[in-house]
Write a protein that holds these residues in place. Structure first.
Motif, PDB file in Angstrom:
ATOM      1  N   UNK A 248       1.052  -1.138  -0.029  1.00  0.00           N
ATOM      2  CA  UNK A 248      -0.006   0.054  -0.027  1.00  0.00           C
ATOM      3  C   UNK A 248       1.061   1.341  -0.051  1.00  0.00           C
ATOM      4  N   UNK A 249       1.937   1.380   0.773  1.00  0.00           N
ATOM      5  CA  UNK A 249       2.795   2.397   0.850  1.00  0.00           C
ATOM      6  C   UNK A 249       3.650   2.605  -0.431  1.00  0.00           C
ATOM      7  N   UNK A 250       3.929   1.560  -0.926  1.00  0.00           N
ATOM      8  CA  UNK A 250       4.816   1.703  -2.413  1.00  0.00           C
ATOM      9  C   UNK A 250       3.826   2.270  -3.266  1.00  0.00           C
ATOM     10  N   UNK A 251       2.638   1.852  -3.278  1.00  0.00           N
ATOM     11  CA  UNK A 251       1.732   2.254  -4.343  1.00  0.00           C
ATOM     12  C   UNK A 251       1.425   3.675  -4.115  1.00  0.00           C
ATOM     13  N   UNK A 252       1.101   4.162  -2.842  1.00  0.00           N
ATOM     14  CA  UNK A 252       0.736   5.365  -2.408  1.00  0.00           C
ATOM     15  C   UNK A 252       1.916   6.581  -2.811  1.00  0.00           C
ATOM     16  N   UNK A 253       3.105   6.016  -2.486  1.00  0.00           N
ATOM     17  CA  UNK A 253       4.255   6.936  -2.775  1.00  0.00           C
ATOM     18  C   UNK A 253       4.455   7.069  -4.419  1.00  0.00           C
ATOM     19  N   UNK A 254       4.234   5.918  -5.047  1.00  0.00           N
ATOM     20  CA  UNK A 254       4.346   5.971  -6.539  1.00  0.00           C
ATOM     21  C   UNK A 254       3.343   6.843  -7.150  1.00  0.00           C
ATOM     22  N   UNK A 255       2.051   6.935  -6.666  1.00  0.00           N
ATOM     23  CA  UNK A 255       1.076   7.790  -7.205  1.00  0.00           C
ATOM     24  C   UNK A 255       1.546   9.092  -7.091  1.00  0.00           C
ATOM     25  N   UNK A 256       2.109   9.474  -5.806  1.00  0.00           N
ATOM     26  CA  UNK A 256       2.651  10.926  -5.655  1.00  0.00           C
ATOM     27  C   UNK A 256       3.536  11.406  -6.365  1.00  0.00           C
ATOM     28  N   UNK A 257       4.585  10.246  -6.817  1.00  0.00           N
ATOM     29  CA  UNK A 257       5.671  10.817  -7.751  1.00  0.00           C
ATOM     30  C   UNK A 257       5.136  10.795  -9.134  1.00  0.00           C
ATOM     31  N   UNK A 258       4.203   9.998  -9.364  1.00  0.00           N
ATOM     32  CA  UNK A 258       3.759   9.743 -10.943  1.00  0.00           C
ATOM     33  C   UNK A 258       2.958  11.027 -11.239  1.00  0.00           C
ATOM     34  N   UNK A 259       2.143  11.775 -10.193  1.00  0.00           N
ATOM     35  CA  UNK A 259       1.599  13.049 -10.468  1.00  0.00           C
ATOM     36  C   UNK A 259       2.567  13.901 -11.175  1.00  0.00           C
ATOM     37  N   UNK A 260       3.684  13.972 -10.520  1.00  0.00           N
ATOM     38  CA  UNK A 260       4.745  15.020 -10.974  1.00  0.00           C
ATOM     39  C   UNK A 260       5.417  14.739 -12.448  1.00  0.00           C
ATOM     40  N   UNK A 261       5.399  13.702 -12.616  1.00  0.00           N
ATOM     41  CA  UNK A 261       6.211  13.094 -13.950  1.00  0.00           C
ATOM     42  C   UNK A 261       5.519  12.553 -15.065  1.00  0.00           C
ATOM     43  N   UNK A 262       4.310  12.185 -14.706  1.00  0.00           N
ATOM     44  CA  UNK A 262       3.736  11.311 -15.896  1.00  0.00           C
ATOM     45  C   UNK A 262       3.205  12.236 -16.906  1.00  0.00           C
ATOM     46  N   UNK A 263       3.118  11.879 -18.302  1.00  0.00           N
ATOM     47  CA  UNK A 263       2.470  12.851 -19.167  1.00  0.00           C
ATOM     48  C   UNK A 263       1.202  12.749 -19.452  1.00  0.00           C
ATOM     49  N   UNK A 264       0.828  11.353 -19.156  1.00  0.00           N
ATOM     50  CA  UNK A 264      -0.699  10.964 -19.321  1.00  0.00           C
ATOM     51  C   UNK A 264      -1.098   9.750 -18.552  1.00  0.00           C
ATOM     52  N   UNK A 265      -2.471   9.566 -18.663  1.00  0.00           N
ATOM     53  CA  UNK A 265      -3.048   8.607 -17.517  1.00  0.00           C
ATOM     54  C   UNK A 265      -2.390   7.215 -17.942  1.00  0.00           C
ATOM     55  N   UNK A 266      -2.091   6.691 -19.030  1.00  0.00           N
ATOM     56  CA  UNK A 266      -1.467   5.512 -19.398  1.00  0.00           C
ATOM     57  C   UNK A 266      -0.196   5.296 -18.368  1.00  0.00           C
ATOM     58  N   UNK A 267       0.675   6.429 -18.735  1.00  0.00           N
ATOM     59  CA  UNK A 267       2.230   6.486 -18.320  1.00  0.00           C
ATOM     60  C   UNK A 267       1.935   6.468 -16.655  1.00  0.00           C
ATOM     61  N   UNK A 268       0.906   7.168 -15.952  1.00  0.00           N
ATOM     62  CA  UNK A 268       0.833   7.076 -14.738  1.00  0.00           C
ATOM     63  C   UNK A 268       0.223   5.688 -14.171  1.00  0.00           C
ATOM     64  N   UNK A 269      -0.641   5.011 -14.975  1.00  0.00           N
ATOM     65  CA  UNK A 269      -1.138   3.790 -14.563  1.00  0.00           C
ATOM     66  C   UNK A 269      -0.195   2.898 -14.565  1.00  0.00           C
ATOM     67  N   UNK A 270       0.875   2.816 -15.486  1.00  0.00           N
ATOM     68  CA  UNK A 270       1.789   1.913 -15.605  1.00  0.00           C
ATOM     69  C   UNK A 270       2.976   2.155 -14.523  1.00  0.00           C
ATOM     70  N   UNK A 271       3.308   3.211 -14.253  1.00  0.00           N
ATOM     71  CA  UNK A 271       4.154   3.766 -13.148  1.00  0.00           C
ATOM     72  C   UNK A 271       3.694   3.095 -11.671  1.00  0.00           C
TER      73      UNK A 271
END
Length: 257
Positions: free
Chosen positions: A31-54
């Motif tokens: 859960x913590x790994x996923x939560x931390x990655x969501x916070x990181x992906x919000x800043x660097x992902x260019x679209x939803x697919x990239x966010x989902x894959x991260x």
């Protein structure tokens, strides 16, 4: 099949209890790994697919250089491995580390008390932290990695002290950007160690530096609300002993609007 923790004679089945604890810890880590990655992906992902894959790869471990090089080595015959045993052993180790950390915090409210009760801990803490401080970190990401490698708040606080305020200010001036995970790590260490501060001014100056970051307000919007409340309580507690805390409190309140 259902297994009861307590048998008919009133004895506790420790194997079932241990299994449940390991599973709970594994779920918490994921859960913590996923939560931390969501916070990181919000800043660097260019679209939803990239966010989902991260986010989907949050639990994966980065390969080391040695592991990548080993892929080119031809292996002969069957390579027998027990992945399940390895996974259970890793999770059991994480569980043990978490229990040790909780026991230290519960039994030793301050680092000084801990070192008095067990002087050998002094060598352990110093050797581990000095190893990470052998070369000054060149970025906040490197600091975050080094902090993550330390298990206790005492070690992490010692690491921040050894790195020093000058290095943090230099990284800030050089344009290095810290992320939410680093901010939460530092704040959590200060909150957990507030009863052991020998130099309150160091903590206040450290907070003043990271609060002055141009990205700090954005990071605060993603930070854990409970942690922000704990930091506010810590700062107001410090302010009762020193007048220099008022500037930091003002910075904090502006970030927390």
């Amino acid at each position: 099949m259902h297994f009861s923790i307590v048998d008919e004679h009133g004895n506790i089945n420790t194997s079932v209890l241990e299994k449940e604890l390991v599973e709970s810890l594994s779920h918490d880590i994921r859960y913590k790994q996923t939560d931390n990655m969501k916070k990181r992906a919000c800043k660097v992902a260019t679209d939803y697919n990239e966010f989902k894959n991260m986010v989907a790869c949050a639990h994966l471990k980065t390969l080391t250089r040695k592991e990548v090089e080993s892929l080119s080595i031809a292996k002969k015959g069957w390579q027998k491995t027990n992945m399940e045993s390895s996974r259970i052993a890793s999770e059991a180790k994480l569980l043990k580390e978490e229990q040790v950390k909780q026991n230290l915090v519960a039994l030793n409210p301050s680092m000084d008390d801990q070192l008095k009760k067990d002087p050998s801990q002094s060598n352990t803490l110093n050797l581990k932290v000095k190893k990470d401080c052998k070369s000054k970190p060149k970025s906040f990401l490197e600091m975050e990695k080094n902090l993550g490698a330390l298990t206790s708040s005492e070690e992490k606080f010692m690491y921040l002290t050894n790195v020093g305020l000058d290095r943090v200010e230099m990284l800030q001036r050089a344009g290095c950007t810290a992320d939410v995970e680093f901010l939460e790590m530092v704040l959590k260490v200060f909150v957990e160690m507030q009863q052991s501060f020998s130099d309150v001014e160091f903590v206040l100056r450290y907070l003043k530096i990271i609060f002055s970051s141009v990205h700090c307000k954005l990071m605060f919007s993603f930070a854990d609300p409970a942690l922000k409340t704990a930091v506010s309580e810590m700062l107001h507690s410090i302010s009762s002993h020193t007048t220099t805390a008022s500037d930091v409190i003002e910075q904090f309140e502006k970030l927390n609007i």
